[in-house]
Design a protein around this motif. Sequence first.
Motif, PDB file in Angstrom:
ATOM      1  N   THR A 206       0.833  -1.202   0.000  1.00  0.00           N
ATOM      2  CA  THR A 206       0.000   0.000   0.000  1.00  0.00           C
ATOM      3  C   THR A 206       0.865   1.249   0.000  1.00  0.00           C
ATOM      4  O   THR A 206       0.621   2.200  -0.758  1.00  0.00           O
ATOM      5  N   THR A 207       1.901   1.271   0.839  1.00  0.00           N
ATOM      6  CA  THR A 207       2.789   2.440   0.923  1.00  0.00           C
ATOM      7  C   THR A 207       3.584   2.608  -0.360  1.00  0.00           C
ATOM      8  O   THR A 207       3.711   3.729  -0.882  1.00  0.00           O
ATOM      9  N   ASP A 208       4.134   1.521  -0.894  1.00  0.00           N
ATOM     10  CA  ASP A 208       4.910   1.611  -2.140  1.00  0.00           C
ATOM     11  C   ASP A 208       4.061   2.192  -3.267  1.00  0.00           C
ATOM     12  O   ASP A 208       4.522   3.031  -4.049  1.00  0.00           O
ATOM     13  N   ALA A 209       2.798   1.742  -3.345  1.00  0.00           N
ATOM     14  CA  ALA A 209       1.916   2.233  -4.407  1.00  0.00           C
ATOM     15  C   ALA A 209       1.626   3.724  -4.242  1.00  0.00           C
ATOM     16  O   ALA A 209       1.590   4.471  -5.229  1.00  0.00           O
ATOM     17  N   ALA A 210       1.444   4.179  -2.996  1.00  0.00           N
ATOM     18  CA  ALA A 210       1.148   5.588  -2.752  1.00  0.00           C
ATOM     19  C   ALA A 210       2.334   6.472  -3.129  1.00  0.00           C
ATOM     20  O   ALA A 210       2.167   7.529  -3.751  1.00  0.00           O
ATOM     21  N   PHE A 211       3.537   6.047  -2.772  1.00  0.00           N
ATOM     22  CA  PHE A 211       4.722   6.843  -3.100  1.00  0.00           C
ATOM     23  C   PHE A 211       4.996   6.823  -4.599  1.00  0.00           C
ATOM     24  O   PHE A 211       5.405   7.832  -5.179  1.00  0.00           O
ATOM     25  N   ALA A 212       4.771   5.679  -5.243  1.00  0.00           N
ATOM     26  CA  ALA A 212       4.965   5.613  -6.688  1.00  0.00           C
ATOM     27  C   ALA A 212       3.979   6.529  -7.404  1.00  0.00           C
ATOM     28  O   ALA A 212       4.340   7.218  -8.369  1.00  0.00           O
ATOM     29  N   ALA A 213       2.718   6.563  -6.924  1.00  0.00           N
ATOM     30  CA  ALA A 213       1.712   7.438  -7.536  1.00  0.00           C
ATOM     31  C   ALA A 213       2.085   8.905  -7.382  1.00  0.00           C
ATOM     32  O   ALA A 213       1.771   9.729  -8.247  1.00  0.00           O
ATOM     33  N   ALA A 214       2.758   9.235  -6.254  1.00  0.00           N
ATOM     34  CA  ALA A 214       3.170  10.621  -6.016  1.00  0.00           C
ATOM     35  C   ALA A 214       4.497  10.953  -6.695  1.00  0.00           C
ATOM     36  O   ALA A 214       4.939  12.105  -6.652  1.00  0.00           O
ATOM     37  N   GLY A 215       5.137   9.955  -7.295  1.00  0.00           N
ATOM     38  CA  GLY A 215       6.418  10.180  -7.954  1.00  0.00           C
ATOM     39  C   GLY A 215       7.555  10.432  -6.979  1.00  0.00           C
ATOM     40  O   GLY A 215       8.533  11.102  -7.317  1.00  0.00           O
ATOM     41  N   VAL A 216       7.440   9.894  -5.771  1.00  0.00           N
ATOM     42  CA  VAL A 216       8.443  10.099  -4.729  1.00  0.00           C
ATOM     43  C   VAL A 216       9.186   8.793  -4.483  1.00  0.00           C
ATOM     44  O   VAL A 216       8.569   7.755  -4.238  1.00  0.00           O
ATOM     45  N   ARG A 217      10.517   8.842  -4.548  1.00  0.00           N
ATOM     46  CA  ARG A 217      11.326   7.672  -4.235  1.00  0.00           C
ATOM     47  C   ARG A 217      11.614   7.656  -2.738  1.00  0.00           C
ATOM     48  O   ARG A 217      11.799   8.693  -2.121  1.00  0.00           O
ATOM     49  N   ARG A 218      11.652   6.474  -2.161  1.00  0.00           N
ATOM     50  CA  ARG A 218      11.974   6.378  -0.739  1.00  0.00           C
ATOM     51  C   ARG A 218      12.920   5.215  -0.502  1.00  0.00           C
ATOM     52  O   ARG A 218      12.966   4.264  -1.299  1.00  0.00           O
ATOM     53  N   SER A 219      13.661   5.288   0.581  1.00  0.00           N
ATOM     54  CA  SER A 219      14.640   4.267   0.924  1.00  0.00           C
ATOM     55  C   SER A 219      14.162   3.482   2.131  1.00  0.00           C
ATOM     56  O   SER A 219      13.972   4.049   3.210  1.00  0.00           O
ATOM     57  N   VAL A 220      13.937   2.173   1.939  1.00  0.00           N
ATOM     58  CA  VAL A 220      13.594   1.298   3.054  1.00  0.00           C
ATOM     59  C   VAL A 220      14.903   0.657   3.524  1.00  0.00           C
ATOM     60  O   VAL A 220      15.338  -0.362   2.992  1.00  0.00           O
ATOM     61  N   ALA A 221      15.511   1.290   4.516  1.00  0.00           N
ATOM     62  CA  ALA A 221      16.809   0.822   5.001  1.00  0.00           C
ATOM     63  C   ALA A 221      16.676  -0.317   5.990  1.00  0.00           C
ATOM     64  O   ALA A 221      17.584  -1.134   6.141  1.00  0.00           O
ATOM     65  N   LEU A 222      15.541  -0.368   6.691  1.00  0.00           N
ATOM     66  CA  LEU A 222      15.344  -1.353   7.756  1.00  0.00           C
ATOM     67  C   LEU A 222      14.101  -2.161   7.433  1.00  0.00           C
ATOM     68  O   LEU A 222      12.977  -1.676   7.575  1.00  0.00           O
ATOM     69  N   GLU A 223      14.302  -3.378   6.957  1.00  0.00           N
ATOM     70  CA  GLU A 223      13.196  -4.226   6.514  1.00  0.00           C
ATOM     71  C   GLU A 223      12.996  -5.368   7.505  1.00  0.00           C
ATOM     72  O   GLU A 223      13.944  -6.089   7.824  1.00  0.00           O
ATOM     73  N   VAL A 224      11.768  -5.528   7.985  1.00  0.00           N
ATOM     74  CA  VAL A 224      11.475  -6.529   9.014  1.00  0.00           C
ATOM     75  C   VAL A 224      10.286  -7.387   8.587  1.00  0.00           C
ATOM     76  O   VAL A 224       9.571  -7.048   7.639  1.00  0.00           O
ATOM     77  N   ASN A 225      10.070  -8.466   9.330  1.00  0.00           N
ATOM     78  CA  ASN A 225       8.962  -9.367   9.029  1.00  0.00           C
ATOM     79  C   ASN A 225       7.995  -9.527  10.189  1.00  0.00           C
ATOM     80  O   ASN A 225       7.195 -10.460  10.207  1.00  0.00           O
ATOM     81  N   ASP A 226       8.057  -8.619  11.168  1.00  0.00           N
ATOM     82  CA  ASP A 226       7.078  -8.672  12.250  1.00  0.00           C
ATOM     83  C   ASP A 226       6.827  -7.263  12.776  1.00  0.00           C
ATOM     84  O   ASP A 226       7.685  -6.377  12.693  1.00  0.00           O
ATOM     85  N   VAL A 227       5.627  -7.070  13.313  1.00  0.00           N
ATOM     86  CA  VAL A 227       5.182  -5.747  13.746  1.00  0.00           C
ATOM     87  C   VAL A 227       5.995  -5.245  14.929  1.00  0.00           C
ATOM     88  O   VAL A 227       6.366  -4.071  14.992  1.00  0.00           O
TER      89      VAL A 227
END
Length: 338
Positions: A206-227
């Motif tokens: 959902t977040t990736d799609a929103a940023f792509a629609a806005a034409g904004v690149r973002r860096s996900v430096a910390l990727e996790v698999n639990d809340v």
Amino acid sequence: MELRHLQHFVAVAEDQHFTRAAERLLVSQSGLSASIRALERELQTPLFVRTTRRVTLTPAGRALLGEAERILAQVRSAHEAVAAVQGVLRGMLALGSEQCIAGVHVAGLLAAFRRRHPDVEICLRQAGSGALAEEVAAGRLDLAFAVRTAQEDTDQLRAVPLTSEPMTVLCHPSHRLAAAGVAVTPEDLGGEVFVDFHPDWGPRRTTDAAFAAAGVRRSVALEVNDVHSLLDLVDEDLGIAVVPRHFRHKRASLTALPVKGAGDAVYETVALLPPEQATSPAARALMGLLDTGDLTPPQELGTGALAPPQELDTGALAPPRELDTGALAPPQEGVHPS
């Protein structure tokens, strides 16, 4: 083509090993090998590449696997449908779910289901929305609670909407965004360091799609698999996170800011099911609990299957005072080395 040949083929494909598959199926290895050879003769093509350590699917084997899984799932559904007509629901309910899914209290729902259908074995798998959609479409799961993606509503998959909510930015109280205390746009967040989930998770999609629609690149430096890990990292001011709104109550120490100008940045929970005619009786019974609200009273379950916001927002996390302890204990509390 015999059903047992397909069952044997799927087992070998899953285990990538004849011996392990034979042990799981409770058949002899020679009998299993003969069954696979018979299937290959009928189809006039090799289905596996055999080595001394494992077996892998050939292109023909990969093409057959999806169809074989769907055929076996339909046969299982046929048996369960006949049992249901006879007044007994039995067999297996294979359910998938994302973590901390909004709108459904999965444990409460399954408890209510088990009370009504004790002869049904319940199997639960937790994964990202993309993987869950593939599992349901392939017939490996009866249904799944996930976040809407672009994969739904195909010939093999349908999505039943359950609930939706906006996305929210979480940050440390000392962060510059917290000091401003106003709604933010994707453009405001372009230079930030992000904590986020694996790309297959619904909130990340959902977040990736929103940023792509806005034409904004973002860096996900910390990727996790639990809340919990995501909230811990944000709580240490190592980055910010864009998450579904109900996450904000899982860590009271963080600052939550609404997101504006994000177009379709809406987190929508759906139930993923196969086509109506392929939906198992167990899946229909589970969905019936959601549709009718016919649940055991809250004092018996602890919570209803349709969780109200306050129940969804309660995280199984330690109180802030327990989480505020630094990673390095103060000298007077630590054990001094000898």
